[in-house]
Each structure stands twice: as structure tokens, then as C-alpha cells.
Design a protein around this motif. Structure first.
Motif, PDB file in Angstrom:
ATOM      1  N   SER A 523       0.813  -0.915  -0.032  1.00  0.00           N
ATOM      2  CA  SER A 523       0.014  -0.026  -0.004  1.00  0.00           C
ATOM      3  C   SER A 523       0.759   1.252   0.017  1.00  0.00           C
ATOM      4  N   VAL A 524       2.314   1.173  -0.058  1.00  0.00           N
ATOM      5  CA  VAL A 524       2.977   2.193  -0.061  1.00  0.00           C
ATOM      6  C   VAL A 524       3.002   2.881  -1.171  1.00  0.00           C
ATOM      7  N   PRO A 525       2.982   4.356  -1.548  1.00  0.00           N
ATOM      8  CA  PRO A 525       2.866   4.724  -2.876  1.00  0.00           C
ATOM      9  C   PRO A 525       4.367   4.460  -3.569  1.00  0.00           C
ATOM     10  N   PHE A 526       4.026   4.367  -4.861  1.00  0.00           N
ATOM     11  CA  PHE A 526       5.182   3.936  -5.685  1.00  0.00           C
ATOM     12  C   PHE A 526       6.320   4.813  -5.709  1.00  0.00           C
ATOM     13  N   TYR A 527       6.326   6.050  -5.549  1.00  0.00           N
ATOM     14  CA  TYR A 527       7.561   6.980  -5.222  1.00  0.00           C
ATOM     15  C   TYR A 527       8.167   6.834  -4.001  1.00  0.00           C
ATOM     16  N   LEU A 528       7.658   6.210  -3.185  1.00  0.00           N
ATOM     17  CA  LEU A 528       8.140   6.154  -1.583  1.00  0.00           C
ATOM     18  C   LEU A 528       8.513   4.654  -1.419  1.00  0.00           C
ATOM     19  N   ARG A 529       7.959   3.821  -2.351  1.00  0.00           N
ATOM     20  CA  ARG A 529       8.358   2.349  -2.272  1.00  0.00           C
ATOM     21  C   ARG A 529       9.887   1.902  -2.135  1.00  0.00           C
ATOM     22  N   TRP A 530      10.800   2.681  -2.724  1.00  0.00           N
ATOM     23  CA  TRP A 530      12.257   2.462  -2.796  1.00  0.00           C
ATOM     24  C   TRP A 530      12.762   2.555  -1.303  1.00  0.00           C
ATOM     25  N   VAL A 531      11.926   3.158  -0.327  1.00  0.00           N
ATOM     26  CA  VAL A 531      12.570   3.135   0.909  1.00  0.00           C
ATOM     27  C   VAL A 531      12.557   1.837   1.666  1.00  0.00           C
ATOM     28  N   SER A 532      11.487   1.167   1.358  1.00  0.00           N
ATOM     29  CA  SER A 532      11.417  -0.243   1.967  1.00  0.00           C
ATOM     30  C   SER A 532      12.815  -0.990   1.547  1.00  0.00           C
ATOM     31  N   TYR A 533      13.200  -0.775   0.407  1.00  0.00           N
ATOM     32  CA  TYR A 533      14.444  -1.792  -0.112  1.00  0.00           C
ATOM     33  C   TYR A 533      15.769  -1.473   0.545  1.00  0.00           C
ATOM     34  N   VAL A 534      15.819  -0.241   1.273  1.00  0.00           N
ATOM     35  CA  VAL A 534      16.974   0.200   1.947  1.00  0.00           C
ATOM     36  C   VAL A 534      16.725   0.111   3.362  1.00  0.00           C
ATOM     37  N   SER A 535      15.481  -0.315   4.130  1.00  0.00           N
ATOM     38  CA  SER A 535      15.245  -0.211   5.205  1.00  0.00           C
ATOM     39  C   SER A 535      15.492  -1.593   5.968  1.00  0.00           C
ATOM     40  N   PHE A 536      16.742  -1.631   6.726  1.00  0.00           N
ATOM     41  CA  PHE A 536      17.074  -2.893   7.404  1.00  0.00           C
ATOM     42  C   PHE A 536      15.924  -3.281   8.434  1.00  0.00           C
ATOM     43  N   PHE A 537      15.136  -2.411   8.895  1.00  0.00           N
ATOM     44  CA  PHE A 537      14.242  -2.891   9.668  1.00  0.00           C
ATOM     45  C   PHE A 537      13.214  -3.683   8.843  1.00  0.00           C
ATOM     46  N   ARG A 538      12.960  -3.373   7.701  1.00  0.00           N
ATOM     47  CA  ARG A 538      11.957  -4.221   6.868  1.00  0.00           C
ATOM     48  C   ARG A 538      12.476  -5.601   6.820  1.00  0.00           C
ATOM     49  N   PHE A 539      13.657  -5.992   6.418  1.00  0.00           N
ATOM     50  CA  PHE A 539      14.542  -7.088   6.551  1.00  0.00           C
ATOM     51  C   PHE A 539      14.409  -7.954   7.874  1.00  0.00           C
ATOM     52  N   GLY A 540      14.740  -7.267   8.828  1.00  0.00           N
ATOM     53  CA  GLY A 540      14.732  -7.843  10.084  1.00  0.00           C
ATOM     54  C   GLY A 540      13.412  -8.175  10.609  1.00  0.00           C
ATOM     55  N   PHE A 541      12.307  -7.423  10.399  1.00  0.00           N
ATOM     56  CA  PHE A 541      11.071  -7.818  10.725  1.00  0.00           C
ATOM     57  C   PHE A 541      10.478  -8.881   9.701  1.00  0.00           C
ATOM     58  N   GLU A 542      10.816  -8.907   8.651  1.00  0.00           N
ATOM     59  CA  GLU A 542      10.443  -9.960   7.581  1.00  0.00           C
ATOM     60  C   GLU A 542      11.012 -11.157   7.913  1.00  0.00           C
ATOM     61  N   GLY A 543      12.511 -11.148   8.195  1.00  0.00           N
ATOM     62  CA  GLY A 543      13.077 -12.421   8.509  1.00  0.00           C
ATOM     63  C   GLY A 543      12.542 -13.197   9.634  1.00  0.00           C
ATOM     64  N   ALA A 544      12.382 -12.155  10.681  1.00  0.00           N
ATOM     65  CA  ALA A 544      11.773 -12.661  12.131  1.00  0.00           C
ATOM     66  C   ALA A 544      10.428 -13.235  12.021  1.00  0.00           C
ATOM     67  N   MET A 545       9.345 -12.719  11.179  1.00  0.00           N
ATOM     68  CA  MET A 545       8.369 -13.185  10.948  1.00  0.00           C
ATOM     69  C   MET A 545       8.312 -14.576  10.034  1.00  0.00           C
ATOM     70  N   LEU A 546       8.974 -14.913   8.969  1.00  0.00           N
ATOM     71  CA  LEU A 546       9.334 -16.021   8.372  1.00  0.00           C
ATOM     72  C   LEU A 546       9.983 -17.136   9.445  1.00  0.00           C
ATOM     73  N   SER A 547      10.738 -16.801  10.157  1.00  0.00           N
ATOM     74  CA  SER A 547      11.513 -17.542  11.096  1.00  0.00           C
ATOM     75  C   SER A 547      10.250 -18.306  11.906  1.00  0.00           C
ATOM     76  N   VAL A 548       9.435 -17.675  12.543  1.00  0.00           N
ATOM     77  CA  VAL A 548       8.343 -18.133  13.130  1.00  0.00           C
ATOM     78  C   VAL A 548       7.087 -18.816  12.528  1.00  0.00           C
ATOM     79  N   TYR A 549       6.754 -18.249  11.484  1.00  0.00           N
ATOM     80  CA  TYR A 549       5.386 -18.386  10.699  1.00  0.00           C
ATOM     81  C   TYR A 549       5.720 -19.302   9.428  1.00  0.00           C
ATOM     82  N   ASP A 550       6.716 -19.344   8.747  1.00  0.00           N
ATOM     83  CA  ASP A 550       6.980 -19.939   7.662  1.00  0.00           C
ATOM     84  C   ASP A 550       7.570 -21.389   7.734  1.00  0.00           C
ATOM     85  N   TYR A 551       7.778 -21.981   6.771  1.00  0.00           N
ATOM     86  CA  TYR A 551       8.503 -23.499   6.648  1.00  0.00           C
ATOM     87  C   TYR A 551       7.377 -24.372   7.319  1.00  0.00           C
TER      88      TYR A 551
END
Length: 612
Positions: A523-551
């Protein structure tokens, strides 16, 4: 200083310097500002400082003493015009760095080390592997004895007096016998007795063939008598240069008669401030702004001026670019790179272990907050009724680890940075060796503390009892801790404590917003979406969620007839993570780690260069 102490000191300082060299500068000017807002601090000053002499640079506040000292010592090169010579030859910065030492006004020392530990590390770094450990130890003990520091050898530097810290600062630079020793206000903050002892020490060091130059704000008559040569700076110009005993006769030639029993240093300050009229242009002209050395005697005070000439050729040139290029050349150090890293690792480890902010407080904080979070989010980890609460816990965990890794470094590193500037300037070690040791030494703490925190939270919140999932979550958490510590290094290197403490959390907020918990990434506007790709918080949270709920995690517990998020996969779909990859998250975090550490190195290097 008693005769016994003088004998001991003479025994040590008869070790000859690398070379006995005279030091001269011609038409040195210094300007600050750009274009229409330019201010000239030094006005084409010249001077000669001879080996074997102790020289005092004196003058009122704002006269340019420290600026001149910084230029002569090589700390400041940008904005400098003129020529600096060693034995009549233009100074080679690479060679000069090896031959000189600069002791700043403030004693920037690692407060958690003992005197003996500091001396030992200095011996290893300055003398290298060509000198045996026994000889290094003997030399360190001799320096401590001659400086009167033997009785405080095992005392932490934070508990030393001002005079002891100053003597230690001098002693640390004597291992490799520098030919040139520059000191900015060495008596500042010391009582009269400590000041006399310090200057007496410097005079004996100079008498062995070294060129020792010190700025002194307003010395007493007793203190002034210990100096061989005097250089008076007023308004960015040289008002007098010559022997101390010739100052009064020189002023008398301008009908400036120092009252009997009056301190000549106080009198010359009064003259400089204009209390006896605007005679500064005449006084500066009398020694040609430092090109002439006055050699009158008190016996001929009413005769005409007796001036002997020691001229440097007047070259009006800008050495700024040439010296910058010279400075960028490869500089060899006393110890090889491997030894530098080894010594710095040991020294930094001792400092960190004794620094309460970096160890004890961090350890207690991780324990206390782990118990608090475990109590607040009790048994939400496997309950399908509270998956959003568990996601909030996982997000908070990453946030907590980042800031507890970054903030201690933000607070402590600006202070340590001053030590780095002093030691790097004085040719102790390379910046690469320092930064590499700094990077390595904190890794055990960045593994241990997050592991303790996560283990407590993981067990108390009833997360899935699977070693694979815990290990994946721990790896993500450790990566976030390492990234956080790198962020702390960047802000600690770039700013002072006040700015760093404010800017580090503020700059992290936009990255935290795009972590994926507060706003869905789709839901992030396309002109701000690049921020998510440089956010280490995004990859940290995503990695934590996948560790607990995936596989292929089994369905969650449901105490009601129907739970929408009983399926872990459906919960991941809600956060747009059902197609995400845990390994991509880890790789992204490692890339962040590497990029941030490299950026930290260049920020620190820029900071060191900007000091000049």
C-alpha cells in the motif's frame, strides 16, 4: 625537580632523537572562509626553532598561538600558505610525521586503562617487532620512573591527577625518540608546582638534541626562565623572537621599560593589548615578523638594537596542495598491520570490558527488558487469537536490539574519537588497523547480549519449540545488532555526543515506518516504495516473521470455535510476506552490515582529514 630525578631523566633522554634538526617557517599565513567572507588569522609569519632548545610560543588569547602550533605540527594544512623547512629543506610530510609528536592541550586518553597498560600498548605500537618484549618493558619502566609515575603504574587513568595525565601524555610519545615535540598549553589546568615540573622535564628533553616547542598562555617569571627561546604572537604576527633574557632589552629599545620585579611575560601582554600605545606595527617590523632573531643582552639595554640575522629565503608560495599529496602517500608505522590490530584488539577489549555503558548496563538492560517483554506478551506466540500482538513483539524485538547496539556506541565513540585523532596524528597506527580492531572486538557482545535477550523472550512468550526456528530468529536478531552497532559508529564518528544522540534515533524513524508492521508494503505509494528496499528494519522484521510462521508451521492453538489466523500461512499473507524469502532477508541484512561499516570507515577518515 631534585638532582636524583634529573639524573634519572638524563639517563633516559640521552637516547638521541632520530635526527637533530632545526625547524623554520617562512611567510606562513592562514585564512578561513570563502570568497567575500575571508578572515586572515596568521599574517605571513616567519621563525626559527633550533634543536636543543625549549621554545615557548606566548601571546594573548586569540592571538593565533594554537593555530600556528597546529600548522607547524602538521595538524592543519588546509588554508595554509608559506614554506615550512627542516634543516633548510622544505618539509616532507611523510618523513616529518615519523620524526614528530604533537601533544594537545587536553589529555585525550582512554580512561579505563591503567598507566602500565597504556605504556605497554604504546611500546608495542611505536617500537614494533624489531625490539624484544623485555626491552620494551624495560624502556616503559624507565620512562615511568623518570616521569615519577611508577607509584601509579597500576592505577586507572580516570583516577590520575592533571599533572600525572600530562606527564603520561608526554611519556607515551617518547618511545620512538621524536626529533620534534610540539605541545599545546602543556601547563593548562596544572598548579604552579606541577607546571614547573612539566616544563623542567621538557627542557631536559630538549637538551638532548630535540626541538621542543610549547604554547604557553601567560607564564610566570619562574616558568619563563626554564625556556631557552621565546616567540611572541600578537594579532597573527610575530612581535618578538629571541632568547628569553633578551625580551626586556628589546622592548627597551622602543622605550618600553618593564618595571623592576615585574613579570616580563605580563609586561609583554600589556604591551600587546595596547596599554602602552599602538606600537605593534613597529614591534613586528623590528623583527621583520619573525625573520630576525634578537640577540641583545641586558647589559646593553640602553644601546641601539643589536640584531643578528637568520634569514630564510622568502618564498611566497602555497604548499597546501603539495602537502596534501605528500600526506596521502603511504606512511609506514613502527609496527606491522597485524601487530597493530593485535595490540588494538587487546586494548579495546580491556576498555570495553571496564566501560559500564558498554558491558554492565547493556547486560542488565537486556535481562530486565527481556523479562518485561516476556511478561507483557505472555503465551501469545502460539495463540491464534493474538497473532498481531506476536507480530508487534517480533517488531519490537528488532527495534530494541538495534537501539541497544547503536546508542552505547553513539555515546562513547565521540570521546574515543579524540584519542584516535591524537594517536593517529602521532603515527601510532593506521586508521584501517584501528577500524578493523573496533569492528572485531564488539562482535562477541553483539552475539551474546541479543542471544540472552531472545532466549528469555522466546521461552516466556511460548514461541514454537523448534531449534531451527529459534536459530533462524537468533541469526536475524544478531544481524540486526551488528547493523545497529554500525549505525552507532557512523553517527558517533560524524557528530559530537549531543547531535549524535538526537540524530541517530530521528534518522531511524523513516526506516522503521517501512518495516512492514506499521504499514503494508503493497500500500506504499510507488514513489516511496524504494525506502522499503533500503530499510534494514524491513528485512529484520520480515526475517523474524518468516522464522516463526513460515516453513510449514502447524496450525496455531485456537480456544474459540473459529480463528481466522489459525493458519500461519494466512497470517503471512496478511503482511504480504507469503512469497518472501528468509535467505534474501539475511543476505540483505549482511549487505547492510557491510555497506554501513564501509560508510563508517569513510566517515571516520573524512573526520580525521577535516581536522586539518
Amino acid at each position: 625537580m631534585d638532582s636524583t630525578k634529573q639524573t634519572e631523566l638524563w639517563t633516559f633522554t640521552t637516547d638521541k632523537p632520530k635526527t637533530s634538526s632545526d625547524f623554520a617557517f617562512c611567510d606562513v599565513s592562514y585564512t578561513v572562509g570563502k570568497k567575500n567572507n575571508v578572515k586572515r588569522i596568521l599574517q605571513q609569519m616567519s621563525g626559527t626553532f633550533k634543536s636543543g632548545q625549549l621554545t615557548a610560543i606566548v601571546g594573548p588569547s586569540g592571538a593565533g598561538k594554537t593555530t600556528l602550533m597546529n600548522i607547524l605540527a602538521g595538524l592543519k594544512i588546509t588554508g595554509v600558505e608559506g614554506r615550512i623547512e627542516v634543516d633548510g629543506v622544505e618539509r616532507n610530510f611523510k618523513t616529518f610525521r615519523k620524526q614528530s609528536a604533537y601533544i594537545t592541550q587536553k589529555d585525550y586518553l582512554l580512561k579505563d586503562l591503567t598507566v602500565e597498560e597504556y605504556m605497554t600498548s604504546a611500546a608495542h605500537l611505536k617500537l614494533g617487532n624489531k625490539v624484544s618484549d623485555n626491552e620494551k618493558k624495560t624502556r616503559a619502566e624507565l620512562i615511568l620512573k623518570t616521569l615519577g609515575l611508577t607509584n601509579v603504574a597500576t592505577t586507572q587513568i580516570s583516577r590520575l591527577s592533571g599533572g600525572e595525565c600530562k606527564r603520561l601524555s608526554i611519556g607515551l610519545e617518547l618511545f620512538d625518540n621524536p626529533s620534534f615535540l610540539f605541545l599545546d598549553e602543556p601547563t593548562s589546568g596544572l598548579d604552579s608546582l606541577s607546571s614547573l615540573q612539566c616544563v623542567a622535564l621538557l627542557r631536559i628533553i630538549a637538551s638532548t638534541g630535540r626541538t621542543v616547542v610549547a604554547t604557553v598562555h601567560q607564564p610566570s617569571s619562574r616558568l619563563l626562565d626554564h625556556f631557552d627561546h621565546l616567540y611572541v604572537v600578537v594579532g597573527g604576527s610575530c612581535m618578538y623572537q629571541g632568547p628569553v633574557e633578551s625580551l626586556v632589552p628589546y622592548l627597551q629599545t622602543f622605550n618600553l621599560n618593564c618595571p623592576k620585579y615585574h613579570n616580563p611575560a605580563d609586561f609583554v601582554m600589556d604591551v600587546a593589548s595596547g596599554e602602552y600605545g599602538d606600537l605593534l606595527p613597529q614591534l613586528v617590523s623590528g623583527v621583520q615578523n619573525g625573520r630576525l632573531i634578537y640577540r641583545g643582552s641586558s647589559a646593553s639595554s640602553h644601546s641601539t638594537r643589536s640584531i643578528s640575522l637568520e634569514r630564510n629565503e622568502s618564498h611566497q608560495m602555497n604548499d597546501d596542495e603539495a602537502e596534501k599529496k605528500d600526506r596521502q602517500k603511504r606512511i609506514t608505522y613502527g609496527a606491522p598491520f597485524r601487530t597493530q590490530v593485535k595490540v588494538l584488539l587487546e586494548r579495546t577489549w580491556r576498555t570495553m570490558w571496564r566501560e559500564k555503558m558498554l558491558t554492565q548496563i547493556r547486560f542488565v538492560t537486556h535481562i530486565v527488558f527481556a523479562i518485561f517483554m516476556g511478561s507483557a506478551y505472555h503465551i501469545v506466540g502460539n495463540d491464534a487469537n493474538y497473532p498481531l500482538s506476536n507480530a508487534g513483539l517480533l517488531c519490537f524485538n528488532q527495534l530494541f536490539v538495534v537501539f541497544t547496539s547503536a546508542m552505547p556506541t553513539v555515546v562513547t565513540f565521540p570521546i574515543e574519537r579524540n584519542v584516535l585523532i591524537r594517536e593517529h596524528l602521532n603515527h601510532w597506527y593506521s586508521l584501517k588497523a584501528y577500524y578493523f580492531a573496533k569492528l572485531l572486538v564488539d562482535i562477541p557482545f553483539q552475539i551474546l547480549f541479543p542471544a540472552i535477550f531472545l532466549a528469555i523472550v522466546y521461552l516466556m512468550t511460548d514461541q514454537p519449540m523448534c531449534m531451527m526456528r529459534f536459530s533462524m530468529l537468533l541469526l536475524t536478531t544478531i544481524c540486526m545488532a551488528l547493523v545497529g552497532q554500525g549505525i552507532g559508529l557512523i553517527f558517533g564518528a560524524a557528530f559530537d555526543i549531543q547531535k549524535a544522540v538526537f540524530l541517530a534515533p530521528v534518522c531511524a524513524i523513516p526506516l522503521l515506518l517501512f518495516a512492514g508492521f506499521f504499514i503494508h508494503l503493497n500500500s506504499v505509494p510507488f514513489y516511496l516504495r524504494w525506502v522499503s528496499y533500503v530499510s534494514f528494519f524491513r528485512f529484520g522484521f520480515e526475517g523474524a516473521m518468516l522464522s516463526v510462521y513460515d516453513y510449514d508451521r502447524p496450525p496455531l492453538n485456537c480456544s474459540q470455535p473459529y480463528c481466522y489466523f489459525r493458519s500461519p500461512h494466512k497470517f503471512l499473507e496478511t503482511f504480504d510476506m507469503d512469497q518472501s524469502s528468509y535467505y534474501v532477508c539475511i543476505i540483505a541484512l549482511m549487505i547492510n552490515f557491510v555497506v554501513i561499516r564501509i560508510a563508517g570507515y569513510f566517515v571516520l577518515r573524512f573526520k580525521l582529514n577535516s581536522v586539518s
